[in-house]
Design an enzyme around this catalytic site. Structure first.
Site, short mmCIF file in Angstrom:
data_model
loop_
_atom_site.label_atom_id
_atom_site.label_comp_id
_atom_site.label_asym_id
_atom_site.label_seq_id
_atom_site.Cartn_x
_atom_site.Cartn_y
_atom_site.Cartn_z
CG ASP A 120 -2.06 0.91 1.14
OD1 ASP A 120 -2.29 1.47 0.05
OD2 ASP A 120 -2.76 1.10 2.15
CG ASN A 159 -7.54 -2.44 -6.03
OD1 ASN A 159 -6.63 -3.23 -5.84
ND2 ASN A 159 -7.82 -1.47 -5.15
CG HIS A 219 0.53 1.98 -9.42
ND1 HIS A 219 0.22 1.61 -8.12
CD2 HIS A 219 -0.55 2.67 -9.87
CE1 HIS A 219 -0.99 2.06 -7.82
NE2 HIS A 219 -1.47 2.72 -8.86
C1 FPP Z 1 -2.19 0.14 -3.28
O1 FPP Z 1 -1.55 1.38 -3.11
C2 FPP Z 1 -1.53 -0.56 -4.34
C3 FPP Z 1 -2.14 -1.18 -5.38
C4 FPP Z 1 -3.60 -1.23 -5.55
C5 FPP Z 1 -1.38 -1.81 -6.44
C6 FPP Z 1 -0.21 -2.63 -6.02
C7 FPP Z 1 0.61 -2.73 -7.21
C8 FPP Z 1 1.94 -2.68 -7.27
C9 FPP Z 1 2.84 -2.65 -6.12
C10 FPP Z 1 2.54 -2.61 -8.62
C11 FPP Z 1 3.30 -3.77 -8.99
C12 FPP Z 1 2.64 -5.06 -8.85
C13 FPP Z 1 2.96 -6.07 -9.63
C14 FPP Z 1 2.45 -7.43 -9.36
C15 FPP Z 1 3.86 -5.89 -10.77
P1 FPP Z 1 -2.23 2.71 -3.65
O2 FPP Z 1 -1.63 3.02 -4.96
O3 FPP Z 1 -3.69 2.61 -3.58
O4 FPP Z 1 -1.67 3.74 -2.64
P2 FPP Z 1 -2.40 5.03 -2.06
O5 FPP Z 1 -3.33 4.50 -1.01
O6 FPP Z 1 -1.25 5.80 -1.50
O7 FPP Z 1 -3.08 5.75 -3.18
#
Ligand code: FPP
Length: 231
Positions: free
Chosen positions: A16, A64, A33
Site C-alpha cells: 500500500d 480495485n 506503481h
Molecule cells: C495500493 O496502493 C496498491 C495497489 C492497488 C497496487 C499494487 C501494485 C503494485 C505494487 C505494482 C506492482 C505489482 C505487480 C504485481 C507488478 P495505492 O496506490 O492505492 O496507494 P495510495 O493509497 O497511496 O493511493
C-alpha cells in the site's frame, strides 16, 4: 542463538502507498506503481535470500475495479510486463509463480502473460511467488463454499475447506505486513490470517527494501506465537 532471526515459511505483503509515495514527490500515481514494482522485485530477492518459502502479494483486489479506468489499464499493463520479464526471470531461476484470484475477469493480454509463466514454472521447487490478482477473501470463501456444495458433500472439516482455497497446499500464513500506516486487512486472506502475525509499517511500499525485510524479521522473531496455548 538469542539474536537469530526466525524465518516465516509464508509471508504476505499488502503493498500500500504507491499513490501517496508519488504524490509526495509531485509524480503521477503511475510512477508510484512503477516504483512499487521495483520494490516488489527487491523484496522477492530479499525474501529468497532469507529462505522464505512462499511470498504472497496483494496486487489487485476485487474492489480495485472502482478506480479510474486509466489507472486500472496502467496497472494491468504493468503487471503483464512484470509477468513477461521479471516473473519469467524468476521462473528461469527455479521459482514457482502462481496467482490467487478470479483470473477470468482480467484483460486477455494479462491472462496470456500470467498463464504462460504459471505453466512454465508449475513444477519448479524454489520459492513460491503467489500474486493475489482480482482477489478478495470473502469472494474466495464464497467460491470455496460453492465448490463444496457442487461436489454434493454435506459435511466438511477445516482441511477440506482449505483445500478449496487458492492457497491449497501452501504452508500456513505466518506473517502479514502492510505498508503505508494503514492498519486493516482490506479483504485479504481472511481465512488464512487466523494465526498470522501482523506488522504495520508507516513507510510507503516503494520505500521497502532489503533492510526493511530485516526490520520485519526482527520484529517477527520477537513475537511469542502461542496458537492459543501456553508456554
Ligand atoms: C495500493 O496502493 C496498491 C495497489 C492497488 C497496487 C499494487 C501494485 C503494485 C505494487 C505494482 C506492482 C505489482 C505487480 C504485481 C507488478 P495505492 O496506490 O492505492 O496507494 P495510495 O493509497 O497511496 O493511493
Amino acid at each position: 542463538m538469542a539474536n537469530e532471526l526466525k524465518i516465516p515459511r509464508h509471508i504476505a505483503f499488502i503493498m500500500d502507498g504507491n499513490g501517496r509515495w508519488a504524490a509526495q514527490r509531485g509524480l503521477q500515481r503511475s510512477d508510484g506503481h512503477r516504483a512499487g514494482a521495483e520494490a516488489l522485485k527487491n523484496m522477492l530477492d530479499a525474501c529468497s535470500e532469507q529462505g522464505i518459502e512462499v511470498v504472497t502479494v496483494y496486487a489487485f483486489s476485487c474492489e480495485n475495479w472502482s478506480r479510474p479506468q486509466s489507472e486500472i489499464k496502467f496497472l494491468f499493463s504493468l503487471i503483464s510486463k512484470f509477468a513477461k520479464k521479471e516473473l519469467q526471470n524468476y521462473a528461469d531461476r527455479g521459482y514457482r509463480v502462481m496467482f490467487s484470484g478470479d483470473l477470468t475477469q482480467l484483460p486477455q493480454s494479462t491472462k496470456n502473460a500470467i498463464k504462460k509463466v504459471m505453466d512454465y514454472s508449475k513444477n519448479n521447487t524454489g520459492m513460491i511467488v503467489n500474486i493475489a490478482l482480482n482477489y478478495g477473501a470473502r469472494q474466495e470463501i464464497v467460491r470455496a463454499v460453492n465448490m463444496i456444495l457442487q461436489s454434493g458433500i454435506r459435511n466438511i472439516d477445516e482441511q477440506m475447506f482449505e483445500d478449496c482455497l487458492y492457497t491449497a497446499g501452501l504452508p500456513q500464513l505466518d506473517l502479514i505486513v502492510r505498508s503505508s500506516g494503514e492498519k486493516r486487512l482490506s479483504n485479504f486472506m481472511l481465512w488464512q490470517c487466523a494465526y498470522s502475525e501482523l506488522i504495520f509499517l508507516d513507510k510507503y511500499w516503494p520505500d521497502f527494501d532489503k533492510d526493511t525485510l530485516i526490520e520485519i524479521l526482527k520484529e517477527y522473531s520477537s513475537r511469542d506465537r502461542r496458537f492459543g496455548g501456553i508456554k
